[in-house]
Design a protein around this motif. Structure first.
Motif, PDB file in Angstrom:
ATOM      1  N   VAL A 247      -1.899 -11.133   6.315  1.00  0.00           N
ATOM      2  CA  VAL A 247      -2.543 -10.789   7.579  1.00  0.00           C
ATOM      3  C   VAL A 247      -1.579  -9.910   8.370  1.00  0.00           C
ATOM      4  CG1 VAL A 247      -3.787 -11.657   9.579  1.00  0.00           C
ATOM      5  CG2 VAL A 247      -3.604 -13.081   7.518  1.00  0.00           C
ATOM      6  N   ARG A 248      -2.009  -8.681   8.665  1.00  0.00           N
ATOM      7  CA  ARG A 248      -1.170  -7.731   9.379  1.00  0.00           C
ATOM      8  C   ARG A 248      -2.001  -7.050  10.470  1.00  0.00           C
ATOM      9  NH1 ARG A 248       1.674 -10.461   6.803  1.00  0.00           N
ATOM     10  NH2 ARG A 248       3.506  -9.918   5.546  1.00  0.00           N
ATOM     11  N   SER A 249      -1.346  -6.287  11.303  1.00  0.00           N
ATOM     12  CA  SER A 249      -2.038  -5.674  12.441  1.00  0.00           C
ATOM     13  C   SER A 249      -3.024  -4.601  12.018  1.00  0.00           C
ATOM     14  CB  SER A 249      -1.027  -5.089  13.427  1.00  0.00           C
ATOM     15  OG  SER A 249      -0.184  -4.143  12.783  1.00  0.00           O
ATOM     16  N   SER A 250      -2.836  -4.046  10.810  1.00  0.00           N
ATOM     17  CA  SER A 250      -3.795  -3.057  10.301  1.00  0.00           C
ATOM     18  C   SER A 250      -4.131  -3.377   8.854  1.00  0.00           C
ATOM     19  CB  SER A 250      -3.223  -1.635  10.390  1.00  0.00           C
ATOM     20  OG  SER A 250      -2.185  -1.442   9.430  1.00  0.00           O
ATOM     21  N   GLU A 251      -5.326  -2.977   8.438  1.00  0.00           N
ATOM     22  CA  GLU A 251      -5.727  -3.189   7.044  1.00  0.00           C
ATOM     23  C   GLU A 251      -4.832  -2.387   6.109  1.00  0.00           C
ATOM     24  OE1 GLU A 251      -9.746  -3.138   4.272  1.00  0.00           O
ATOM     25  OE2 GLU A 251      -9.703  -1.962   6.123  1.00  0.00           O
ATOM     26  N   GLY A 312      -5.875  -8.379   5.282  1.00  0.00           N
ATOM     27  CA  GLY A 312      -6.361  -7.431   6.277  1.00  0.00           C
ATOM     28  C   GLY A 312      -5.917  -7.836   7.664  1.00  0.00           C
ATOM     29  N   THR A 313      -6.677  -7.415   8.659  1.00  0.00           N
ATOM     30  CA  THR A 313      -6.375  -7.750  10.053  1.00  0.00           C
ATOM     31  C   THR A 313      -6.818  -9.182  10.344  1.00  0.00           C
ATOM     32  OG1 THR A 313      -8.537  -7.036  10.855  1.00  0.00           O
ATOM     33  CG2 THR A 313      -6.802  -5.346  10.686  1.00  0.00           C
ATOM     34  N   GLU A 315      -8.983 -10.171  12.423  1.00  0.00           N
ATOM     35  CA  GLU A 315     -10.452 -10.189  12.543  1.00  0.00           C
ATOM     36  C   GLU A 315     -11.118 -10.154  11.174  1.00  0.00           C
ATOM     37  OE1 GLU A 315      -8.560  -8.919  16.207  1.00  0.00           O
ATOM     38  OE2 GLU A 315      -8.402  -8.116  14.162  1.00  0.00           O
ATOM     39  N   GLN A 316     -10.619  -9.309  10.277  1.00  0.00           N
ATOM     40  CA  GLN A 316     -11.189  -9.226   8.929  1.00  0.00           C
ATOM     41  C   GLN A 316     -11.005 -10.542   8.177  1.00  0.00           C
ATOM     42  OE1 GLN A 316      -8.898  -5.764   7.744  1.00  0.00           O
ATOM     43  NE2 GLN A 316     -10.756  -4.498   7.607  1.00  0.00           N
ATOM     44  N   HIS A 349      -3.070 -16.160  15.489  1.00  0.00           N
ATOM     45  CA  HIS A 349      -3.947 -14.984  15.527  1.00  0.00           C
ATOM     46  C   HIS A 349      -5.235 -15.106  14.717  1.00  0.00           C
ATOM     47  CE1 HIS A 349      -1.000 -12.541  17.697  1.00  0.00           C
ATOM     48  NE2 HIS A 349      -0.068 -13.045  16.894  1.00  0.00           N
TER      49      HIS A 349
END
Length: 369
Positions: A247-251, A312-313, A315-316, A349
């Motif tokens: 899990v990171r800030s961008s995909e 992914g993010t 949210e994803q 998060h």
């Protein structure tokens, strides 16, 4: 897809009580198998909204796991360092007898306010059995022994003057005291073969499956529900699915990290693992086991954790977790590269987003009634 069940999803993490981390790769993993690291990790997980920790059972080195702490005693140490977290100790019939395991777990239950559970592993690595001098049973015999093991342990925990005349274990008027504190410890198990799913449908509280897509998971869950009805099981088997979280800030960042893990895979170790698990799968009557359809990439995380696609993010990943829940998951079992940091990140998060999505679904269902 089925509607979400009202009970909130549970979250568990793999205890790194063996060295080498959770991927067969030379990529940096800021994870340690020592007790100080693991005590702190358990406290972080508890504060981050995780419900369970699952300790691993290994007797021999392999695939990076050169050092291994014994699961039951290690689980007790983690329970002593926490207040709410439940710890699932993996055990293997053969090295453990039902009487020994029942006594160990009952004592730990008494000492930790009933927070200990077990994961009964039937065994898949013939070389490990040979190394420690344990007889190697045929595939379905191993599951028959595990089922009898579960019946014996549960009988010892719940009955006085327990009797059993089984094919593998025998008890005569055996009373063990003290019993576990509160409700009986929960019994988890894994496996994807016919024998594994049948055992889960008869006797287990929880069924762990390797990482999978929602569609693949739903097929397994539907099969277990059908079998439960056939066997007349009086309670519902709950389902846990393995996943490796990136899990990171961008995909883009998450996908690049996945690519780096694969690029730095240790080919000989992955191929060696693939050879052993294929042997294990081929020993089942249907010639299919946990890793029957696993690719090289899947096996870099040796429980197919990439296949659950929690990459992914926040949210994803939250949306994909909800997809697994709709397919029948009750629990997500997570592994990470850097456990302490990433368990905390996931708790801060991702879990809140999942809770929001669960609440939104509940409101939608209530409005439709």
């Amino acid at each position: 897809m089925t509607q979400l069940k009202k009970e909130p999803l549970k979250f568990a993490y793999w205890v790194p009580n063996v060295s080498g981390g959770l991927v067969i790769s030379s990529i940096e993993q800021r994870t340690s198998w020592d007790i100080d690291y693991n005590r702190k990790l358990a406290q972080i997980a508890e504060a981050s909204g995780f419900d369970y920790a699952l300790s691993q059972i290994r007797f021999t080195a392999g695939y990076g796991a050169d050092n291994q702490h014994e699961s039951v005693s290690f689980s007790h140490a983690l329970l002593a360092a926490t207040e709410k977290l439940r710890v699932i100790a993996a055990v293997l019939p053969g090295p453990w007898t039902p009487a020994l395991l029942a006594k160990q777990i009952a004592t730990i239950s008494q000492l930790t306010n009933g927070r200990v559970d077990i994961n009964v592993v039937s065994g898949w690595f013939r070389g490990e059995f040979a190394a420690i001098g344990e007889p190697w049973l045929d595939h379905d015999e191993r599951y028959r022994r595990s089922e009898e093991f579960i019946r014996a342990v549960r009988g010892i925990w719940s009955e006085d003057n327990f009797n059993l005349r089984g094919d593998f274990y025998r008890f005569t008027d055996y009373t063990m005291r003290p019993k576990p504190l509160g409700d009986l410890p929960q019994v988890f198990q894994g496996g994807s073969s016919r024998a594994a799913r049948d055992m889960a449908s008869r006797v287990s509280d929880w069924y762990f499956t390797n990482g999978n897509t929602p569609e693949g998971l739903k097929a397994q869950v539907d099969d277990i529900r059908t079998k439960e009805k056939q066997f007349g099981k009086p309670w519902r088997t709950r389902i846990g699915v393995n996943a490796f979280g990136i899990v990171r800030s961008s995909e883009k960042e998450a996908q690049e990290l996945l690519a780096e893990i694969i690029d730095k895979a240790i080919p000989d170790a992955v191929k060696g693992f693939h050879h052993e698990v294929q042997n294990a799968g081929n020993s089942s009557p249907e010639r299919e086991g946990n890793w029957a359809k696993s690719t090289f990439q899947d096996l870099v995380q040796y429980n197919d954790g990439f296949r659950s696609n929690l990459i992914g993010t926040p949210e994803q990943v939250a949306e994909r977790v909800i997809g697994l829940k709709r397919a029948g998951a009750d629990l997500i079992l997570l592994g990470f590269l850097h456990f302490q940091e990433e368990v905390a990140y996931f708790g801060k998060h991702v879990i809140p987003l999942i809770r929001e999505l669960e609440a939104e679904e509940e409101r939608t269902l209530a409005a439709a009634e």
